[in-house]
Write a protein that holds these residues in place. Structure first.
Motif, PDB file in Angstrom:
ATOM      1  N   GLY A  49      64.009 -32.831 -79.497  1.00  0.00           N
ATOM      2  CA  GLY A  49      63.808 -33.585 -80.724  1.00  0.00           C
ATOM      3  C   GLY A  49      64.401 -34.978 -80.621  1.00  0.00           C
ATOM      4  N   ARG A  50      64.103 -35.800 -81.592  1.00  0.00           N
ATOM      5  CA  ARG A  50      64.558 -37.191 -81.548  1.00  0.00           C
ATOM      6  C   ARG A  50      66.072 -37.272 -81.409  1.00  0.00           C
ATOM      7  N   ARG A  51      66.813 -36.491 -82.197  1.00  0.00           N
ATOM      8  CA  ARG A  51      68.273 -36.554 -82.141  1.00  0.00           C
ATOM      9  C   ARG A  51      68.775 -36.125 -80.769  1.00  0.00           C
ATOM     10  N   GLU A  52      68.138 -35.150 -80.164  1.00  0.00           N
ATOM     11  CA  GLU A  52      68.553 -34.688 -78.841  1.00  0.00           C
ATOM     12  C   GLU A  52      68.308 -35.764 -77.781  1.00  0.00           C
ATOM     13  N   ILE A  54      68.204 -39.049 -78.358  1.00  0.00           N
ATOM     14  CA  ILE A  54      69.198 -40.100 -78.613  1.00  0.00           C
ATOM     15  C   ILE A  54      70.533 -39.705 -77.988  1.00  0.00           C
ATOM     16  N   ASN A  55      70.889 -38.427 -78.103  1.00  0.00           N
ATOM     17  CA  ASN A  55      72.129 -37.951 -77.499  1.00  0.00           C
ATOM     18  C   ASN A  55      72.078 -38.077 -75.984  1.00  0.00           C
ATOM     19  N   ASP A  58      72.674 -41.642 -75.086  1.00  0.00           N
ATOM     20  CA  ASP A  58      74.108 -41.946 -75.220  1.00  0.00           C
ATOM     21  C   ASP A  58      74.889 -41.427 -74.011  1.00  0.00           C
ATOM     22  N   ASP A  80      57.687 -40.862 -82.009  1.00  0.00           N
ATOM     23  CA  ASP A  80      59.009 -41.470 -82.048  1.00  0.00           C
ATOM     24  C   ASP A  80      59.406 -42.120 -80.725  1.00  0.00           C
ATOM     25  N   ASP A  83      60.869 -45.578 -81.123  1.00  0.00           N
ATOM     26  CA  ASP A  83      62.247 -45.582 -81.630  1.00  0.00           C
ATOM     27  C   ASP A  83      63.234 -45.272 -80.510  1.00  0.00           C
ATOM     28  N   VAL A  84      62.894 -44.296 -79.670  1.00  0.00           N
ATOM     29  CA  VAL A  84      63.764 -43.949 -78.550  1.00  0.00           C
ATOM     30  C   VAL A  84      63.881 -45.112 -77.581  1.00  0.00           C
ATOM     31  N   TYR A  87      66.128 -47.753 -78.988  1.00  0.00           N
ATOM     32  CA  TYR A  87      67.530 -47.340 -78.944  1.00  0.00           C
ATOM     33  C   TYR A  87      68.089 -47.459 -77.537  1.00  0.00           C
ATOM     34  N   ARG A 286      70.748 -29.674 -73.095  1.00  0.00           N
ATOM     35  CA  ARG A 286      71.083 -29.004 -74.357  1.00  0.00           C
ATOM     36  C   ARG A 286      72.387 -28.221 -74.222  1.00  0.00           C
TER      37      ARG A 286
END
Length: 351
Positions: A49-52, A54-55, A58, A80, A83-84, A87, A286
């Motif tokens: 997913g998008r949050r994963e 982004i992580n 990071d 998305d 967006d990725v 970022y 993950r």
């Protein structure tokens, strides 16, 4: 931190990846014969997913600043993805993308540029619609990709062309080289087929013809072929060194086969591999930090140890700079440290 005037320290590929590829989705609107990902019309429901993602960005940015390759499938089918990309660009990664070209429009090209993508790579596998469309499995894909590249050119988005070499198109390579020049690409990346996914051993050239192709590519480097590159053909390092067009030693850009040594591939579910053609998993983002997988996984550590190479690769005088294609060795023999079956070189240390 390096202070003003301090000497530049080469990046250690065992500690800091030079390139990280993220398979954004396996969804694709084409059906390529040699597709590594065996892409499907729809993306997997359990993709990161998008949050994963982004992580993941990071985690990469915490210890390295590699080129971040957004691939697929067709990355533009993931909404998305822009967006990725934005970022990742903001975190200091050099972002590039590999669409198939058929979905490039003036509007989508602007979105790519606005997201901070520095370059795209579009695969064109033949100089004519007949050759390319046979590869891609969809009539009209050649014309759509060429039209898409025109939109990129008009908007100032830099692009390179990738061509995978198989028995189907090897005789078309000289015409393909001319076509790349006509299309105004910044570079031409010649990919030597690795038998994984839909790619099959029977489509490979064989060692003698493989060597002939690499020598031909090297012959281009002295003139207008300065922008020609080779991927998955590590023997190109040996050929360039012996021809006086390259260094025999591994450079800061890694070695011939960068799998696990300068390169890592994260698939749509977060599994980490040495490269996209090497289906042996080293970990999953993950469950683990990307840095720990890259630096410390047993698989990646083995792929950095030339003493583990088997057969003629193990005694070859070019093993440090070439290393042989570990994915091809695995795909053909089942052992990723076996000799590269597409290498015709006889090392001086052979019996």
């Amino acid at each position: 931190m390096r202070g003003p005037g301090a000497p530049h320290r080469p990046v250690d590929p065992a500690e800091h990846p030079l390139l990280v590829a993220w398979e954004s989705t396996r969804a694709c609107n084409l059906a390529c014969r040699h597709c590594r990902a065996e892409a499907q019309p729809e993306g997997a429901p359990d993709q990161l997913g998008r949050r994963e993602v982004i992580n993941l960005v990071d985690q990469i940015a915490e210890f390295s600043s590699p080129i971040f390759i957004i691939t697929g499938g067709e990355p533009m089918l993931r909404e998305d993805v822009y967006d990725v990309a934005s970022y990742a660009d903001g975190r200091g990664l050099r972002v590039v993308m590999s669409p198939n070209g058929t979905l490039l429009t003036p509007d989508s090209v602007e979105r790519i540029l606005d997201a901070g993508v520095r370059r795209i790579s579009v695969s064109i596998d033949g100089s004519t619609p007949e050759v390319h469309d046979d590869f891609r499995g969809v009539p009209g894909s050649f014309e759509s990709a060429v039209t898409g590249l025109g939109h990129a050119r008009d908007a100032g988005l830099e692009y390179q062309i990738n061509t995978t070499v198989t028995k189907r198109n090897v005789d078309d390579l000289p015409a393909m080289y001319d076509r790349v020049g006509e299309l105004g690409a910044a570079a031409w990346d010649v990919f030597m087929l690795v038998p994984t996914g839909r790619g099959e051993v029977k489509d490979e050239l064989g060692a003698t013809r493989y060597e002939r192709v690499l020598r031909w590519v090297n012959s281009l480097s002295g003139g207008d072929g300065a922008g020609v590159k080779v991927t998955c053909g590590p023997q190109y390092r040996r050929i360039r060194a012996r021809a006086g067009t390259g260094s025999p030693g591994a450079s800061a850009g890694g070695r011939g086969c960068m799998a696990g040594y300068g390169f890592a591939f994260v698939d749509h579910r977060g599994d980490v591999y040495p490269c996209g053609y090497f289906p042996v998993q080293a970990g999953n983002v993950r469950d683990e930090h990307f840095m720990d997988v890259y630096r410390d996984s047993e698989l990646f550590r083995e792929l950095r140890d030339p003493s583990l190479l088997e057969g003629k690769c193990g005694v070859c005088e070019f093993r440090e700079s070439c290393f042989g294609c570990r994915a091809r060795a695995y795909g053909v023999t089942g052992s990723y440290m076996a000799p590269d079956p597409c290498c015709s070189w006889v090392p001086s240390g052979s019996p």
